[in-house]
Design a protein around this motif. Structure first.
Motif, PDB file in Angstrom:
ATOM      1  N   GLY A  57     -80.767  21.715  70.271  1.00  0.00           N
ATOM      2  CA  GLY A  57     -80.891  23.010  69.614  1.00  0.00           C
ATOM      3  C   GLY A  57     -80.864  24.159  70.600  1.00  0.00           C
ATOM      4  O   GLY A  57     -81.407  24.060  71.707  1.00  0.00           O
ATOM      5  N   GLU A  58     -80.231  25.253  70.206  1.00  0.00           N
ATOM      6  CA  GLU A  58     -80.175  26.487  71.001  1.00  0.00           C
ATOM      7  C   GLU A  58     -80.419  27.669  70.066  1.00  0.00           C
ATOM      8  O   GLU A  58     -80.134  27.592  68.871  1.00  0.00           O
ATOM      9  N   ASN A  59     -80.898  28.794  70.641  1.00  0.00           N
ATOM     10  CA  ASN A  59     -81.179  29.933  69.761  1.00  0.00           C
ATOM     11  C   ASN A  59     -80.558  31.247  70.225  1.00  0.00           C
ATOM     12  O   ASN A  59     -80.716  32.261  69.563  1.00  0.00           O
ATOM     13  N   ARG A  60     -79.812  31.247  71.355  1.00  0.00           N
ATOM     14  CA  ARG A  60     -79.137  32.458  71.811  1.00  0.00           C
ATOM     15  C   ARG A  60     -77.702  32.106  72.174  1.00  0.00           C
ATOM     16  O   ARG A  60     -77.464  31.306  73.077  1.00  0.00           O
ATOM     17  N   ASP A  61     -76.763  32.727  71.483  1.00  0.00           N
ATOM     18  CA  ASP A  61     -75.363  32.356  71.690  1.00  0.00           C
ATOM     19  C   ASP A  61     -74.901  32.588  73.113  1.00  0.00           C
ATOM     20  O   ASP A  61     -74.133  31.793  73.663  1.00  0.00           O
ATOM     21  N   GLN A  62     -75.338  33.677  73.746  1.00  0.00           N
ATOM     22  CA  GLN A  62     -74.848  33.983  75.089  1.00  0.00           C
ATOM     23  C   GLN A  62     -75.237  32.909  76.094  1.00  0.00           C
ATOM     24  O   GLN A  62     -74.579  32.743  77.118  1.00  0.00           O
ATOM     25  N   GLU A  63     -76.299  32.180  75.811  1.00  0.00           N
ATOM     26  CA  GLU A  63     -76.676  31.041  76.645  1.00  0.00           C
ATOM     27  C   GLU A  63     -76.050  29.750  76.127  1.00  0.00           C
ATOM     28  O   GLU A  63     -75.576  28.917  76.901  1.00  0.00           O
ATOM     29  N   ALA A  64     -76.051  29.593  74.809  1.00  0.00           N
ATOM     30  CA  ALA A  64     -75.611  28.334  74.220  1.00  0.00           C
ATOM     31  C   ALA A  64     -74.123  28.072  74.391  1.00  0.00           C
ATOM     32  O   ALA A  64     -73.714  26.932  74.655  1.00  0.00           O
ATOM     33  N   ALA A  65     -73.300  29.111  74.238  1.00  0.00           N
ATOM     34  CA  ALA A  65     -71.850  28.896  74.269  1.00  0.00           C
ATOM     35  C   ALA A  65     -71.375  28.287  75.585  1.00  0.00           C
ATOM     36  O   ALA A  65     -70.663  27.256  75.575  1.00  0.00           O
ATOM     37  N   PRO A  66     -71.728  28.860  76.744  1.00  0.00           N
ATOM     38  CA  PRO A  66     -71.288  28.228  77.985  1.00  0.00           C
ATOM     39  C   PRO A  66     -71.919  26.866  78.227  1.00  0.00           C
ATOM     40  O   PRO A  66     -71.284  25.962  78.774  1.00  0.00           O
ATOM     41  N   LYS A  67     -73.161  26.691  77.786  1.00  0.00           N
ATOM     42  CA  LYS A  67     -73.826  25.400  77.983  1.00  0.00           C
ATOM     43  C   LYS A  67     -73.148  24.313  77.149  1.00  0.00           C
ATOM     44  O   LYS A  67     -72.912  23.195  77.627  1.00  0.00           O
ATOM     45  N   ALA A  68     -72.819  24.644  75.907  1.00  0.00           N
ATOM     46  CA  ALA A  68     -72.121  23.684  75.054  1.00  0.00           C
ATOM     47  C   ALA A  68     -70.755  23.331  75.631  1.00  0.00           C
ATOM     48  O   ALA A  68     -70.312  22.181  75.569  1.00  0.00           O
ATOM     49  N   ALA A  69     -70.083  24.326  76.207  1.00  0.00           N
ATOM     50  CA  ALA A  69     -68.774  24.068  76.819  1.00  0.00           C
ATOM     51  C   ALA A  69     -68.910  23.115  78.005  1.00  0.00           C
ATOM     52  O   ALA A  69     -68.091  22.206  78.191  1.00  0.00           O
ATOM     53  N   GLU A  70     -69.960  23.303  78.816  1.00  0.00           N
ATOM     54  CA  GLU A  70     -70.187  22.418  79.959  1.00  0.00           C
ATOM     55  C   GLU A  70     -70.480  20.986  79.526  1.00  0.00           C
ATOM     56  O   GLU A  70     -70.214  20.044  80.268  1.00  0.00           O
ATOM     57  N   CYS A  71     -71.043  20.845  78.333  1.00  0.00           N
ATOM     58  CA  CYS A  71     -71.456  19.523  77.846  1.00  0.00           C
ATOM     59  C   CYS A  71     -70.535  19.001  76.747  1.00  0.00           C
ATOM     60  O   CYS A  71     -70.920  18.128  75.954  1.00  0.00           O
ATOM     61  N   ALA A  72     -69.329  19.535  76.704  1.00  0.00           N
ATOM     62  CA  ALA A  72     -68.424  19.246  75.588  1.00  0.00           C
ATOM     63  C   ALA A  72     -68.112  17.766  75.421  1.00  0.00           C
ATOM     64  O   ALA A  72     -67.842  17.302  74.315  1.00  0.00           O
ATOM     65  N   GLY A  73     -68.139  16.996  76.480  1.00  0.00           N
ATOM     66  CA  GLY A  73     -67.783  15.587  76.375  1.00  0.00           C
ATOM     67  C   GLY A  73     -68.904  14.671  75.942  1.00  0.00           C
ATOM     68  O   GLY A  73     -68.700  13.463  75.774  1.00  0.00           O
ATOM     69  N   LEU A  74     -70.103  15.216  75.742  1.00  0.00           N
ATOM     70  CA  LEU A  74     -71.252  14.385  75.401  1.00  0.00           C
ATOM     71  C   LEU A  74     -71.349  14.160  73.889  1.00  0.00           C
ATOM     72  O   LEU A  74     -70.964  15.026  73.098  1.00  0.00           O
ATOM     73  N   PRO A  75     -71.894  13.006  73.477  1.00  0.00           N
ATOM     74  CA  PRO A  75     -71.993  12.688  72.043  1.00  0.00           C
ATOM     75  C   PRO A  75     -73.179  13.383  71.388  1.00  0.00           C
ATOM     76  O   PRO A  75     -74.178  12.761  71.023  1.00  0.00           O
ATOM     77  N   LEU A  76     -73.075  14.706  71.243  1.00  0.00           N
ATOM     78  CA  LEU A  76     -74.197  15.509  70.767  1.00  0.00           C
ATOM     79  C   LEU A  76     -73.865  16.261  69.490  1.00  0.00           C
ATOM     80  O   LEU A  76     -72.722  16.669  69.281  1.00  0.00           O
ATOM     81  N   THR A  77     -74.874  16.457  68.669  1.00  0.00           N
ATOM     82  CA  THR A  77     -74.809  17.381  67.543  1.00  0.00           C
ATOM     83  C   THR A  77     -75.556  18.640  67.974  1.00  0.00           C
ATOM     84  O   THR A  77     -76.730  18.580  68.357  1.00  0.00           O
ATOM     85  N   TRP A  78     -74.861  19.776  67.901  1.00  0.00           N
ATOM     86  CA  TRP A  78     -75.448  21.047  68.332  1.00  0.00           C
ATOM     87  C   TRP A  78     -75.991  21.812  67.137  1.00  0.00           C
ATOM     88  O   TRP A  78     -75.284  22.030  66.154  1.00  0.00           O
TER      89      TRP A  78
END
Length: 230
Positions: A57-78
């Motif tokens: 879970g994330e609550n701020r897009d400006q932090e979440a967007a780059p973090k999700a991109a860095e972790c794009a290959g992981l088997p996660l539900t965001w």
């Protein structure tokens, strides 16, 4: 070192959830842990994934967007769990599978339009206000059915259920009992909308006792929050 620390904390949180389920006469499999990683780096997300966590879970897009991109290959539900402004919808829809904080029709419509453009479906929860603090977001319980109906009827969206945060300094158990009543009313109209997102590090036991299906835990998993630096 960090992996061992997180593994130990994860085991403690899992045991807390299991104990809460036992006390409530529920199966442990009924409750999903969402690791709230706001202010923590992508490296911590990778460690959580290695340890078997699948919901982040994330609550701020400006932090979440780059973090999700860095972790794009992981088997996660965001999960996006913070208040969301319509000008951030395009970005959030790119990575978020679930948005917990839908509290107005305009936001639901914007998420639906963007989801259709991006060729995906976004599961949305109605955020329910359990206190009178306007800065915390949420729709009053009386307004939940109408917003739930709108989400269910909007292309690109799937109605997941409801979400709430316990009132500051209030009776968490009483608040979560109210939320369960709201959730059951939504389920009467939309039987598949079974998610109840409630409970955090300090009150997950009360949340599980009152039907929570998803607990959002950050501090108990990852330690005291610090300023996020990419």
């Amino acid at each position: 070192m960090r992996k061992e620390e997180i593994a130990s904390r994860l085991a403690e949180v899992d045991e807390r959830i299991a104990e809460a389920c036992r006390a409530a006469g529920r199966d442990r499999g009924e409750v999903t842990l969402i690791a709230v990683t706001k202010t923590y780096p992508a490296d911590d997300v990778r460690i959580l994934a290695e340890l078997g966590v699948r919901d982040v879970g994330e609550n701020r897009d400006q932090e979440a967007a780059p973090k999700a991109a860095e972790c794009a290959g992981l088997p996660l539900t965001w999960h996006f769990v913070g208040q969301l402004q319509t000008n951030k919808v395009r970005s959030v829809v790119r990575y978020a599978d679930v948005v917990h904080s839908v509290d107005r029709a305009r936001l639901a419509t914007a998420i639906g339009k963007e989801a259709v453009k991006q060729g995906k479906e976004v599961r949305c929860l109605v955020q329910v206000a359990l206190d009178d603090e306007p800065g915390r977001g949420g729709v009053a319980p009386a307004g939940v059915p109408e917003l739930a109906d709108l989400i269910a009827d909007t292309p690109g969206l799937v109605l997941g259920g409801v979400m709430a945060v316990a009132p500051l300094g209030g009776d968490a158990a009483a608040a979560f009992a109210r939320l369960r009543d709201v959730a059951l009313a939504v389920q009467d109209r939309h039987p598949r909308a079974t998610m109840i997102s409630s409970g955090m590090s300090g009150d997950l036991t009360e949340a599980v006792a009152h039907g929570s299906t998803h607990v959002r835990v950050g501090t108990a998993l990852l330690g005291r929050r610090k300023l996020f630096v990419r």
